[in-house]
Scaffold this motif. Structure first.
Motif, mmCIF file in Angstrom:
data_model
loop_
_atom_site.group_PDB
_atom_site.id
_atom_site.type_symbol
_atom_site.label_atom_id
_atom_site.label_comp_id
_atom_site.label_asym_id
_atom_site.label_seq_id
_atom_site.Cartn_x
_atom_site.Cartn_y
_atom_site.Cartn_z
ATOM 1 N N ARG A 68 0.840 -1.212 0.000
ATOM 2 C CA ARG A 68 0.000 0.000 0.000
ATOM 3 C C ARG A 68 0.869 1.254 0.000
ATOM 4 N NH1 ARG A 68 -1.874 0.024 5.112
ATOM 5 N NH2 ARG A 68 -0.009 1.196 5.522
ATOM 6 N N GLY A 75 -4.396 -3.410 -5.515
ATOM 7 C CA GLY A 75 -5.203 -3.980 -4.444
ATOM 8 C C GLY A 75 -4.405 -5.052 -3.714
ATOM 9 N N LYS A 102 -6.322 -2.856 -8.629
ATOM 10 C CA LYS A 102 -7.606 -2.668 -7.947
ATOM 11 C C LYS A 102 -8.742 -2.984 -8.906
ATOM 12 C CE LYS A 102 -6.213 0.705 -4.498
ATOM 13 N NZ LYS A 102 -6.348 2.069 -3.998
#
Length: 196
Positions: A68, A75, A102
């Motif tokens: 992240r 994702g 994602k």
């Protein structure tokens, strides 16, 4: 031996095989598994794994957090099932961590095509280490997943597997835990295992 079913037309016997396929047995085990338990179909064998311990989950959380921090466009999925080719018609695996663009898994399916996956990560446990070190390497390579990161707690190392060809990865580079691991493109950042 098949069991005869009586009372069919013309008094002929119709034989039905009471045994179920491994895929059907897998579905039964999956439906009956308590929350937190993982049921996987790996190379034609059903594996049932108890919930992970805290250390295992801390490592998965740290991996996810670093992805992240470096790649907000990707994702990070835990608990996502993948179809992975194997000895059976279908391999159904739930990696500890899946990294993909994602939106790759926004349907209601339980198991997904692995083609968008950029990285899978497994953290070994006593009950899963053999599969993580051997069978899952073969399955992930067959699926063409570009990067498999194996955090082997017992060996105190991380193994970076890249360049899938056939049933194996051409490159398998071990790093001692606490080292920096350069993740290749399409990820393109350094992973700090010092937090593991």
């Amino acid at each position: 031996m098949p069991v005869p079913e009586y009372g069919t037309e013309n008094d002929e016997f119709e034989y039905k095989n009471p045994a179920m396929s491994v895929e059907e047995a897998f579905d039964v085990f999956s439906a009956a598994a308590p929350d937190g338990w993982r049921v996987e179909l790996i190379e034609g064998e059903i594996h049932v794994t108890p919930p992970a311990n805290g250390e295992h989950e801390e490592i998965v959380s740290e991996l996810s957090g670093q992805v992240r921090d470096h790649r907000k466009d990707l994702g990070r999925y835990t608990g996502i099932g993948l179809f992975v080719p194997g000895a059976s018609m279908t391999g159904k695996i739930v990696p500890d961590l899946v990294v993909a663009p994602k939106g790759s898994f926004c349907d209601r399916q339980e198991y997904h095509d692995p083609s968008p996956v950029l990285l899978v990560a497994e953290v070994t446990s006593d009950s899963t280490a053999g599969n993580d070190r051997v069978k899952k390497i073969r399955g992930y390579a067959r699926a063409g997943i570009p990067v498999y990161l194996l955090i082997d707690r017992e060996a105190e190392q991380a193994v970076l597997c890249t360049e899938p060809v056939g049933e194996d990865y051409e490159q398998k580079v071990p790093y001692g835990l606490s080292k920096i691991i350069p993740l290749p493109e399409p990820l393109g950042f350094e992973l700090d295992t010092g937090e593991f």
